[in-house]
Scaffold this motif. Structure first.
Motif, PDB file in Angstrom:
ATOM      1  N   ALA A 339       0.825  -1.217   0.000  1.00 56.99           N
ATOM      2  CA  ALA A 339       0.000   0.000   0.000  1.00 56.99           C
ATOM      3  C   ALA A 339       0.855   1.260   0.000  1.00 56.99           C
ATOM      4  N   MET A 340       1.865   1.315   0.841  1.00 58.07           N
ATOM      5  CA  MET A 340       2.722   2.505   0.924  1.00 58.07           C
ATOM      6  C   MET A 340       3.473   2.743  -0.385  1.00 58.07           C
ATOM      7  N   SER A 341       4.046   1.682  -0.936  1.00 56.72           N
ATOM      8  CA  SER A 341       4.803   1.842  -2.179  1.00 56.72           C
ATOM      9  C   SER A 341       3.885   2.168  -3.348  1.00 56.72           C
ATOM     10  N   MET A 413       9.767   1.009  -1.890  1.00 50.65           N
ATOM     11  CA  MET A 413       9.563   2.435  -2.169  1.00 50.65           C
ATOM     12  C   MET A 413      10.624   2.971  -3.129  1.00 50.65           C
ATOM     13  N   ILE A 414      11.812   2.377  -3.107  1.00 53.56           N
ATOM     14  CA  ILE A 414      12.816   2.749  -4.117  1.00 53.56           C
ATOM     15  C   ILE A 414      12.326   2.329  -5.500  1.00 53.56           C
ATOM     16  N   TRP A 415      11.815   1.096  -5.613  1.00 51.51           N
ATOM     17  CA  TRP A 415      11.287   0.659  -6.909  1.00 51.51           C
ATOM     18  C   TRP A 415      10.093   1.526  -7.341  1.00 51.51           C
ATOM     19  N   LEU A 449       5.853  -6.921  -5.846  1.00 54.50           N
ATOM     20  CA  LEU A 449       7.133  -6.787  -5.148  1.00 54.50           C
ATOM     21  C   LEU A 449       6.932  -6.542  -3.657  1.00 54.50           C
ATOM     22  N   GLY A 450       5.876  -5.811  -3.308  1.00 53.93           N
ATOM     23  CA  GLY A 450       5.605  -5.543  -1.901  1.00 53.93           C
ATOM     24  C   GLY A 450       5.390  -6.812  -1.111  1.00 53.93           C
TER      25      GLY A 450
END
Length: 463
Positions: A339-341, A413-415, A449-450
Protein backbone atom coordinates in the motif's frame (compact mmCIF):
# COMPACT_ATOMS: atom_id res chain seq x y z
CA UNK A 1 -17.55 31.67 14.16
CA UNK A 2 -21.27 31.85 13.31
CA UNK A 3 -20.75 35.22 11.60
CA UNK A 4 -17.85 33.76 9.58
CA UNK A 5 -19.92 30.77 8.45
CA UNK A 6 -22.80 33.08 7.51
CA UNK A 7 -20.42 35.27 5.48
CA UNK A 8 -18.92 32.24 3.69
CA UNK A 9 -22.41 30.92 2.85
CA UNK A 10 -23.46 34.34 1.55
CA UNK A 11 -20.26 34.69 -0.47
CA UNK A 12 -20.75 31.22 -1.99
CA UNK A 13 -24.29 32.13 -3.03
CA UNK A 14 -23.12 35.38 -4.63
CA UNK A 15 -20.31 33.58 -6.50
CA UNK A 16 -22.72 30.89 -7.71
CA UNK A 17 -24.97 33.60 -9.15
CA UNK A 18 -21.99 34.97 -11.09
CA UNK A 19 -20.95 31.81 -12.91
CA UNK A 20 -23.75 29.27 -12.77
CA UNK A 21 -27.38 28.43 -12.30
CA UNK A 22 -28.49 27.94 -8.69
CA UNK A 23 -30.00 24.75 -7.32
CA UNK A 24 -33.09 26.77 -6.35
CA UNK A 25 -33.62 27.70 -10.00
CA UNK A 26 -33.24 24.07 -11.09
CA UNK A 27 -35.72 22.90 -8.46
CA UNK A 28 -38.16 25.65 -9.50
CA UNK A 29 -37.84 24.56 -13.13
CA UNK A 30 -38.49 20.95 -12.20
CA UNK A 31 -41.62 22.01 -10.33
CA UNK A 32 -42.82 24.16 -13.24
CA UNK A 33 -42.24 21.35 -15.74
CA UNK A 34 -44.00 18.77 -13.56
CA UNK A 35 -47.01 21.11 -13.30
CA UNK A 36 -46.89 22.01 -17.03
CA UNK A 37 -46.58 25.71 -16.13
CA UNK A 38 -45.22 26.99 -19.46
CA UNK A 39 -45.24 30.65 -18.44
CA UNK A 40 -43.18 29.97 -15.33
CA UNK A 41 -40.73 27.80 -17.28
CA UNK A 42 -40.24 30.67 -19.73
CA UNK A 43 -39.66 33.20 -16.92
CA UNK A 44 -37.02 30.96 -15.36
CA UNK A 45 -35.24 30.07 -18.61
CA UNK A 46 -35.32 33.46 -20.34
CA UNK A 47 -32.52 35.19 -18.33
CA UNK A 48 -30.15 32.20 -18.46
CA UNK A 49 -27.05 32.03 -20.63
CA UNK A 50 -26.89 29.14 -23.13
CA UNK A 51 -24.21 27.43 -20.96
CA UNK A 52 -26.56 27.60 -17.95
CA UNK A 53 -29.46 26.22 -19.97
CA UNK A 54 -27.21 23.31 -20.95
CA UNK A 55 -26.47 22.66 -17.26
CA UNK A 56 -30.19 22.68 -16.49
CA UNK A 57 -30.87 20.19 -19.31
CA UNK A 58 -28.16 17.88 -17.97
CA UNK A 59 -29.49 18.08 -14.41
CA UNK A 60 -33.06 17.14 -15.33
CA UNK A 61 -34.43 13.61 -15.43
CA UNK A 62 -35.00 12.18 -18.95
CA UNK A 63 -38.75 12.89 -18.86
CA UNK A 64 -38.40 16.49 -17.68
CA UNK A 65 -35.48 16.99 -20.09
CA UNK A 66 -37.76 15.94 -22.95
CA UNK A 67 -40.42 18.42 -21.79
CA UNK A 68 -37.94 21.29 -21.57
CA UNK A 69 -36.54 20.63 -25.06
CA UNK A 70 -40.09 20.67 -26.43
CA UNK A 71 -40.64 24.00 -24.68
CA UNK A 72 -37.42 25.39 -26.17
CA UNK A 73 -38.04 23.97 -29.66
CA UNK A 74 -39.74 27.07 -31.21
CA UNK A 75 -36.86 29.36 -30.20
CA UNK A 76 -34.02 26.92 -29.59
CA UNK A 77 -30.65 28.65 -29.02
CA UNK A 78 -27.99 26.86 -31.14
CA UNK A 79 -25.28 27.69 -28.59
CA UNK A 80 -26.90 25.25 -26.13
CA UNK A 81 -25.71 22.34 -28.29
CA UNK A 82 -22.10 23.48 -27.95
CA UNK A 83 -22.22 23.42 -24.15
CA UNK A 84 -24.03 20.10 -23.74
CA UNK A 85 -22.37 16.88 -22.66
CA UNK A 86 -21.78 14.54 -25.62
CA UNK A 87 -24.28 11.90 -24.47
CA UNK A 88 -27.00 14.43 -23.63
CA UNK A 89 -26.37 16.27 -26.90
CA UNK A 90 -27.07 13.08 -28.87
CA UNK A 91 -30.41 12.75 -27.05
CA UNK A 92 -31.32 16.36 -27.88
CA UNK A 93 -30.31 15.91 -31.53
CA UNK A 94 -32.47 12.80 -31.79
CA UNK A 95 -35.44 14.61 -30.23
CA UNK A 96 -35.23 17.79 -32.33
CA UNK A 97 -34.62 15.98 -35.60
CA UNK A 98 -32.15 16.41 -38.43
CA UNK A 99 -33.67 19.47 -40.08
CA UNK A 100 -33.94 21.58 -36.94
CA UNK A 101 -30.43 20.65 -35.80
CA UNK A 102 -29.04 21.51 -39.24
CA UNK A 103 -30.67 24.95 -39.03
CA UNK A 104 -29.31 25.40 -35.51
CA UNK A 105 -25.76 24.45 -36.55
CA UNK A 106 -25.74 27.04 -39.32
CA UNK A 107 -26.19 29.65 -36.57
CA UNK A 108 -22.98 28.60 -34.82
CA UNK A 109 -19.41 29.71 -35.44
CA UNK A 110 -17.54 27.25 -37.62
CA UNK A 111 -15.40 25.89 -34.75
CA UNK A 112 -18.47 25.41 -32.52
CA UNK A 113 -20.39 23.75 -35.36
CA UNK A 114 -17.51 21.30 -35.89
CA UNK A 115 -17.34 20.61 -32.13
CA UNK A 116 -21.04 19.69 -32.08
CA UNK A 117 -20.98 17.55 -35.24
CA UNK A 118 -17.80 15.60 -34.45
CA UNK A 119 -19.28 14.24 -31.21
CA UNK A 120 -22.29 12.70 -32.97
CA UNK A 121 -22.33 9.20 -34.45
CA UNK A 122 -21.56 8.78 -38.16
CA UNK A 123 -25.18 8.39 -39.24
CA UNK A 124 -26.27 11.55 -37.43
CA UNK A 125 -23.29 13.43 -38.89
CA UNK A 126 -24.19 12.39 -42.43
CA UNK A 127 -27.87 13.27 -42.07
CA UNK A 128 -27.13 16.70 -40.60
CA UNK A 129 -24.40 17.58 -43.12
CA UNK A 130 -26.72 16.59 -45.98
CA UNK A 131 -29.30 19.05 -44.62
CA UNK A 132 -26.89 22.01 -44.42
CA UNK A 133 -26.56 24.40 -47.41
CA UNK A 134 -23.80 23.37 -49.83
CA UNK A 135 -21.41 26.26 -49.11
CA UNK A 136 -21.40 25.79 -45.36
CA UNK A 137 -21.37 22.01 -45.72
CA UNK A 138 -18.15 22.10 -47.79
CA UNK A 139 -16.42 24.20 -45.11
CA UNK A 140 -17.48 21.85 -42.33
CA UNK A 141 -16.58 18.72 -44.30
CA UNK A 142 -13.14 20.14 -45.09
CA UNK A 143 -12.46 20.75 -41.38
CA UNK A 144 -13.88 17.35 -40.37
CA UNK A 145 -11.43 15.65 -42.75
CA UNK A 146 -8.55 16.75 -40.52
CA UNK A 147 -7.47 14.46 -37.63
CA UNK A 148 -9.69 14.67 -34.55
CA UNK A 149 -7.16 16.29 -32.18
CA UNK A 150 -5.58 18.61 -34.74
CA UNK A 151 -5.46 22.41 -34.68
CA UNK A 152 -7.65 22.52 -37.79
CA UNK A 153 -10.50 20.88 -35.85
CA UNK A 154 -10.13 23.54 -33.16
CA UNK A 155 -9.90 26.61 -35.39
CA UNK A 156 -12.67 28.84 -36.65
CA UNK A 157 -12.63 29.55 -40.35
CA UNK A 158 -13.72 33.15 -39.84
CA UNK A 159 -10.55 35.25 -39.59
CA UNK A 160 -9.66 38.87 -40.40
CA UNK A 161 -6.85 39.03 -42.98
CA UNK A 162 -5.83 42.26 -44.71
CA UNK A 163 -3.37 42.90 -47.60
CA UNK A 164 0.08 44.23 -46.78
CA UNK A 165 -0.53 47.20 -49.09
CA UNK A 166 -3.31 48.72 -46.97
CA UNK A 167 -3.19 51.61 -44.55
CA UNK A 168 -4.96 51.84 -41.20
CA UNK A 169 -7.98 53.71 -42.61
CA UNK A 170 -8.64 51.04 -45.26
CA UNK A 171 -8.41 48.36 -42.60
CA UNK A 172 -10.83 50.07 -40.21
CA UNK A 173 -13.30 50.75 -43.05
CA UNK A 174 -13.11 47.12 -44.17
CA UNK A 175 -14.09 45.57 -40.83
CA UNK A 176 -17.75 46.76 -40.65
CA UNK A 177 -18.30 46.07 -44.37
CA UNK A 178 -17.03 42.49 -44.43
CA UNK A 179 -19.67 39.92 -43.51
CA UNK A 180 -17.43 36.86 -43.20
CA UNK A 181 -15.46 37.93 -40.13
CA UNK A 182 -15.59 36.56 -36.58
CA UNK A 183 -18.23 37.83 -34.18
CA UNK A 184 -15.40 38.45 -31.69
CA UNK A 185 -11.72 38.78 -32.51
CA UNK A 186 -8.60 40.25 -30.90
CA UNK A 187 -6.04 40.36 -33.69
CA UNK A 188 -6.04 40.80 -37.44
CA UNK A 189 -3.38 39.28 -39.66
CA UNK A 190 -1.48 40.90 -42.51
CA UNK A 191 -1.02 38.60 -45.50
CA UNK A 192 0.59 38.72 -48.92
CA UNK A 193 -1.14 37.96 -52.21
CA UNK A 194 -0.95 34.20 -51.49
CA UNK A 195 -2.47 34.55 -47.99
CA UNK A 196 0.89 33.84 -46.36
CA UNK A 197 0.85 35.59 -42.96
CA UNK A 198 3.44 38.35 -42.62
CA UNK A 199 2.46 39.72 -39.22
CA UNK A 200 -0.33 40.55 -36.83
CA UNK A 201 -1.92 43.67 -35.32
CA UNK A 202 -3.93 43.70 -32.07
CA UNK A 203 -7.27 45.39 -32.64
CA UNK A 204 -6.77 47.75 -29.68
CA UNK A 205 -3.40 48.86 -31.12
CA UNK A 206 -4.88 49.42 -34.58
CA UNK A 207 -7.53 51.82 -33.27
CA UNK A 208 -4.89 54.08 -31.70
CA UNK A 209 -2.95 54.65 -34.95
CA UNK A 210 -3.10 57.46 -37.47
CA UNK A 211 -5.44 56.64 -40.41
CA UNK A 212 -2.65 57.17 -42.95
CA UNK A 213 -0.19 54.77 -41.27
CA UNK A 214 0.81 51.74 -43.34
CA UNK A 215 -0.41 48.50 -41.83
CA UNK A 216 3.04 46.96 -42.33
CA UNK A 217 4.59 49.70 -40.18
CA UNK A 218 2.57 48.73 -37.12
CA UNK A 219 2.34 44.96 -37.52
CA UNK A 220 4.34 42.59 -35.36
CA UNK A 221 6.22 39.97 -37.35
CA UNK A 222 6.68 37.84 -34.22
CA UNK A 223 3.53 35.79 -34.66
CA UNK A 224 3.15 32.08 -34.03
CA UNK A 225 1.87 30.28 -37.10
CA UNK A 226 0.07 27.10 -36.08
CA UNK A 227 0.25 24.18 -38.53
CA UNK A 228 -3.18 22.71 -39.26
CA UNK A 229 -2.02 19.24 -38.15
CA UNK A 230 -0.51 20.34 -34.82
CA UNK A 231 -1.98 18.47 -31.84
CA UNK A 232 -4.44 20.56 -29.82
CA UNK A 233 -2.52 20.00 -26.58
CA UNK A 234 0.61 21.34 -28.32
CA UNK A 235 -1.47 24.38 -29.31
CA UNK A 236 -2.49 24.88 -25.67
CA UNK A 237 1.16 24.71 -24.59
CA UNK A 238 2.09 27.28 -27.25
CA UNK A 239 -0.62 29.69 -26.06
CA UNK A 240 0.40 29.27 -22.43
CA UNK A 241 4.13 29.61 -23.06
CA UNK A 242 3.90 32.79 -25.15
CA UNK A 243 0.76 34.33 -23.61
CA UNK A 244 -1.13 34.31 -26.92
CA UNK A 245 -4.67 35.58 -27.31
CA UNK A 246 -5.12 34.38 -30.88
CA UNK A 247 -2.98 32.87 -33.63
CA UNK A 248 -3.41 32.04 -37.34
CA UNK A 249 -3.69 28.44 -38.51
CA UNK A 250 -1.84 27.65 -41.74
CA UNK A 251 -2.07 24.77 -44.20
CA UNK A 252 0.81 22.76 -45.67
CA UNK A 253 1.73 25.66 -47.99
CA UNK A 254 1.78 28.20 -45.17
CA UNK A 255 -1.50 29.91 -46.14
CA UNK A 256 -3.93 31.17 -43.52
CA UNK A 257 -7.00 28.92 -43.31
CA UNK A 258 -8.37 29.91 -39.92
CA UNK A 259 -7.70 31.21 -36.44
CA UNK A 260 -7.55 29.83 -32.91
CA UNK A 261 -8.48 32.06 -29.97
CA UNK A 262 -7.82 31.78 -26.26
CA UNK A 263 -11.38 30.64 -25.45
CA UNK A 264 -10.84 27.60 -27.70
CA UNK A 265 -7.60 26.83 -25.87
CA UNK A 266 -9.30 27.04 -22.46
CA UNK A 267 -11.65 24.29 -23.65
CA UNK A 268 -8.67 22.15 -24.70
CA UNK A 269 -6.98 22.59 -21.33
CA UNK A 270 -10.18 21.70 -19.48
CA UNK A 271 -10.83 18.65 -21.66
CA UNK A 272 -7.22 17.44 -21.32
CA UNK A 273 -7.32 17.77 -17.53
CA UNK A 274 -10.69 16.03 -17.35
CA UNK A 275 -9.49 13.27 -19.66
CA UNK A 276 -6.38 12.63 -17.56
CA UNK A 277 -8.41 12.48 -14.33
CA UNK A 278 -10.89 10.08 -15.90
CA UNK A 279 -8.09 7.92 -17.28
CA UNK A 280 -6.49 7.65 -13.86
CA UNK A 281 -9.81 6.27 -12.57
CA UNK A 282 -10.34 4.14 -15.74
CA UNK A 283 -13.73 5.66 -16.64
CA UNK A 284 -15.11 7.47 -19.67
CA UNK A 285 -15.48 11.25 -19.74
CA UNK A 286 -19.22 10.96 -20.51
CA UNK A 287 -19.70 8.16 -17.98
CA UNK A 288 -21.97 10.23 -15.70
CA UNK A 289 -24.66 10.66 -18.36
CA UNK A 290 -24.41 7.23 -19.99
CA UNK A 291 -27.32 4.77 -19.64
CA UNK A 292 -27.09 2.17 -16.88
CA UNK A 293 -25.93 -0.80 -18.97
CA UNK A 294 -23.50 1.25 -21.05
CA UNK A 295 -21.87 2.61 -17.91
CA UNK A 296 -21.56 -0.87 -16.44
CA UNK A 297 -20.12 -2.31 -19.67
CA UNK A 298 -17.55 0.51 -20.04
CA UNK A 299 -16.20 -0.12 -16.53
CA UNK A 300 -16.00 -3.90 -16.73
CA UNK A 301 -12.85 -3.92 -18.89
CA UNK A 302 -10.69 -2.02 -16.41
CA UNK A 303 -12.20 -3.89 -13.47
CA UNK A 304 -11.18 -7.15 -15.17
CA UNK A 305 -7.61 -5.87 -15.40
CA UNK A 306 -7.73 -5.01 -11.70
CA UNK A 307 -9.04 -8.51 -10.99
CA UNK A 308 -6.13 -10.05 -12.91
CA UNK A 309 -3.68 -7.86 -10.96
CA UNK A 310 -5.26 -9.05 -7.71
CA UNK A 311 -5.07 -12.70 -8.77
CA UNK A 312 -1.38 -12.26 -9.55
CA UNK A 313 -0.82 -10.77 -6.07
CA UNK A 314 -2.77 -13.67 -4.50
CA UNK A 315 -0.58 -16.11 -6.44
CA UNK A 316 2.55 -14.51 -4.98
CA UNK A 317 1.09 -14.65 -1.45
CA UNK A 318 0.13 -18.30 -1.92
CA UNK A 319 3.81 -19.18 -2.46
CA UNK A 320 4.43 -18.16 1.15
CA UNK A 321 1.43 -19.91 2.68
CA UNK A 322 3.52 -22.05 5.06
CA UNK A 323 5.52 -18.99 6.17
CA UNK A 324 2.32 -17.11 7.03
CA UNK A 325 0.91 -20.13 8.90
CA UNK A 326 4.01 -20.22 11.11
CA UNK A 327 3.93 -16.48 11.79
CA UNK A 328 0.43 -14.97 11.72
CA UNK A 329 1.82 -11.44 12.28
CA UNK A 330 2.96 -11.48 8.63
CA UNK A 331 -0.66 -11.55 7.45
CA UNK A 332 -1.37 -8.44 9.53
CA UNK A 333 1.62 -6.46 8.26
CA UNK A 334 2.03 -7.57 4.64
CA UNK A 335 -0.46 -5.03 3.11
CA UNK A 336 1.63 -2.15 4.49
CA UNK A 337 4.55 -2.49 2.09
CA UNK A 338 2.33 -2.84 -1.00
CA UNK A 339 0.00 0.00 0.00
CA UNK A 340 2.72 2.50 0.92
CA UNK A 341 4.80 1.84 -2.18
CA UNK A 342 1.72 1.90 -4.41
CA UNK A 343 0.73 5.36 -3.17
CA UNK A 344 4.31 6.64 -3.34
CA UNK A 345 4.60 5.35 -6.90
CA UNK A 346 1.37 7.03 -8.01
CA UNK A 347 2.71 10.34 -6.69
CA UNK A 348 5.76 9.95 -8.94
CA UNK A 349 3.64 8.83 -11.90
CA UNK A 350 1.39 11.89 -11.54
CA UNK A 351 4.33 14.30 -11.43
CA UNK A 352 6.08 12.57 -14.36
CA UNK A 353 2.97 12.44 -16.56
CA UNK A 354 2.39 16.14 -15.92
CA UNK A 355 6.02 16.94 -16.79
CA UNK A 356 5.72 14.95 -20.04
CA UNK A 357 2.45 16.66 -20.94
CA UNK A 358 3.94 20.12 -20.33
CA UNK A 359 7.17 19.27 -22.20
CA UNK A 360 9.16 19.88 -19.01
CA UNK A 361 10.87 16.49 -19.24
CA UNK A 362 13.33 15.88 -22.05
CA UNK A 363 16.62 14.23 -22.91
CA UNK A 364 18.70 16.86 -21.11
CA UNK A 365 17.04 16.51 -17.71
CA UNK A 366 15.60 12.99 -17.85
CA UNK A 367 18.44 11.26 -16.00
CA UNK A 368 18.49 14.00 -13.38
CA UNK A 369 14.74 13.63 -12.80
CA UNK A 370 15.01 9.82 -12.46
CA UNK A 371 17.94 10.06 -10.02
CA UNK A 372 16.09 12.69 -8.00
CA UNK A 373 13.01 10.49 -7.67
CA UNK A 374 15.22 7.51 -6.76
CA UNK A 375 16.80 9.39 -3.87
CA UNK A 376 13.40 10.75 -2.80
CA UNK A 377 12.15 7.15 -2.73
CA UNK A 378 15.21 6.11 -0.70
CA UNK A 379 14.72 8.91 1.85
CA UNK A 380 10.98 8.26 2.19
CA UNK A 381 11.65 4.53 2.38
CA UNK A 382 14.12 5.01 5.22
CA UNK A 383 11.74 7.36 7.08
CA UNK A 384 8.68 5.14 6.81
CA UNK A 385 10.70 1.93 7.09
CA UNK A 386 12.12 3.10 10.41
CA UNK A 387 8.71 4.31 11.56
CA UNK A 388 6.75 1.17 10.65
CA UNK A 389 9.60 -1.12 11.65
CA UNK A 390 9.60 0.43 15.13
CA UNK A 391 5.82 0.16 15.42
CA UNK A 392 5.86 -3.51 14.30
CA UNK A 393 8.72 -4.36 16.66
CA UNK A 394 6.91 -2.76 19.62
CA UNK A 395 3.49 -4.13 18.63
CA UNK A 396 4.60 -7.76 18.26
CA UNK A 397 7.57 -7.58 20.65
CA UNK A 398 9.82 -8.79 17.83
CA UNK A 399 12.69 -6.49 16.68
CA UNK A 400 13.59 -8.87 13.85
CA UNK A 401 10.08 -8.57 12.42
CA UNK A 402 10.41 -4.78 12.55
CA UNK A 403 13.72 -4.95 10.69
CA UNK A 404 12.23 -7.15 7.96
CA UNK A 405 9.25 -4.82 7.47
CA UNK A 406 11.52 -1.77 7.40
CA UNK A 407 13.86 -3.30 4.80
CA UNK A 408 10.89 -4.40 2.62
CA UNK A 409 9.46 -0.90 2.72
CA UNK A 410 12.78 0.69 1.74
CA UNK A 411 13.29 -1.68 -1.22
CA UNK A 412 9.73 -1.36 -2.50
CA UNK A 413 9.56 2.44 -2.17
CA UNK A 414 12.82 2.75 -4.12
CA UNK A 415 11.29 0.66 -6.91
CA UNK A 416 8.05 2.71 -6.72
CA UNK A 417 10.08 5.89 -7.26
CA UNK A 418 12.20 4.45 -10.09
CA UNK A 419 9.24 2.74 -11.79
CA UNK A 420 7.02 5.79 -11.34
CA UNK A 421 9.58 7.90 -13.20
CA UNK A 422 10.65 5.42 -15.89
CA UNK A 423 7.37 3.74 -16.84
CA UNK A 424 5.57 6.92 -18.06
CA UNK A 425 8.65 7.86 -20.13
CA UNK A 426 8.87 4.41 -21.74
CA UNK A 427 5.12 4.28 -22.40
CA UNK A 428 5.22 7.77 -23.95
CA UNK A 429 8.12 6.73 -26.20
CA UNK A 430 6.02 3.76 -27.35
CA UNK A 431 3.34 6.19 -28.55
CA UNK A 432 0.85 5.28 -25.82
CA UNK A 433 -0.81 7.56 -23.26
CA UNK A 434 1.10 7.28 -19.95
CA UNK A 435 -1.88 8.73 -18.08
CA UNK A 436 -3.82 5.57 -18.96
CA UNK A 437 -1.19 2.85 -18.81
CA UNK A 438 1.49 3.85 -16.31
CA UNK A 439 -0.68 3.57 -13.20
CA UNK A 440 -1.87 -0.05 -13.72
CA UNK A 441 1.63 -1.23 -14.65
CA UNK A 442 3.18 0.39 -11.60
CA UNK A 443 0.56 -0.68 -9.04
CA UNK A 444 0.78 -4.26 -10.32
CA UNK A 445 4.56 -4.35 -9.84
CA UNK A 446 4.48 -2.60 -6.46
CA UNK A 447 1.84 -5.05 -5.20
CA UNK A 448 3.78 -8.07 -6.40
CA UNK A 449 7.13 -6.79 -5.15
CA UNK A 450 5.61 -5.54 -1.90
CA UNK A 451 4.31 -8.97 -0.96
CA UNK A 452 7.30 -10.84 -2.42
CA UNK A 453 9.99 -8.78 -0.66
CA UNK A 454 8.28 -8.73 2.74
CA UNK A 455 7.29 -12.40 2.77
CA UNK A 456 10.56 -13.44 1.09
CA UNK A 457 12.68 -11.65 3.70
CA UNK A 458 10.49 -13.13 6.44
CA UNK A 459 11.05 -16.64 5.06
CA UNK A 460 14.82 -16.11 5.02
CA UNK A 461 15.31 -14.49 8.42
CA UNK A 462 12.28 -15.16 10.63
CA UNK A 463 10.95 -18.66 9.89
Amino acid sequence: MIEKEHFQTQEHGENEALYGVSQETIRALEDALENADEARVERLIEPLHAADVAIVIEYLSPNLRHQLIEHLRPHFDPDILYYLNETVCEEVVEQLGTQEIAEAITGLKSDEAVAVIEDLDEQQQKEILDSIPAGERLILEEVLNYPEDSAARLMQREVVCVPSTWIVKETIDYIPREKNIPEKFYDLFVVDSNRIPLGGVPLSFLLRQSPSTKITDIMSTDIKRIPALMDTEEVALLFRKYGLVSAPVVDGKGRVIGMITIDDVVDVIEEAAEEDIMHLARVNESDFFEPLLSTSYSRIGWLMITLLNTLMAVTVISQFQHTIEKMVALAVLMPISAAMSGNAGMQVVTVTVRAIANRELGGSNMKRAIWKETFVGLINGVVFGAMMGSIAAFWFSDPALGMVLGCALILNMIWAAVGGAILPIVIDRMGMDPAISAGPFLTTTTDLLGFATFLGLASLFLV
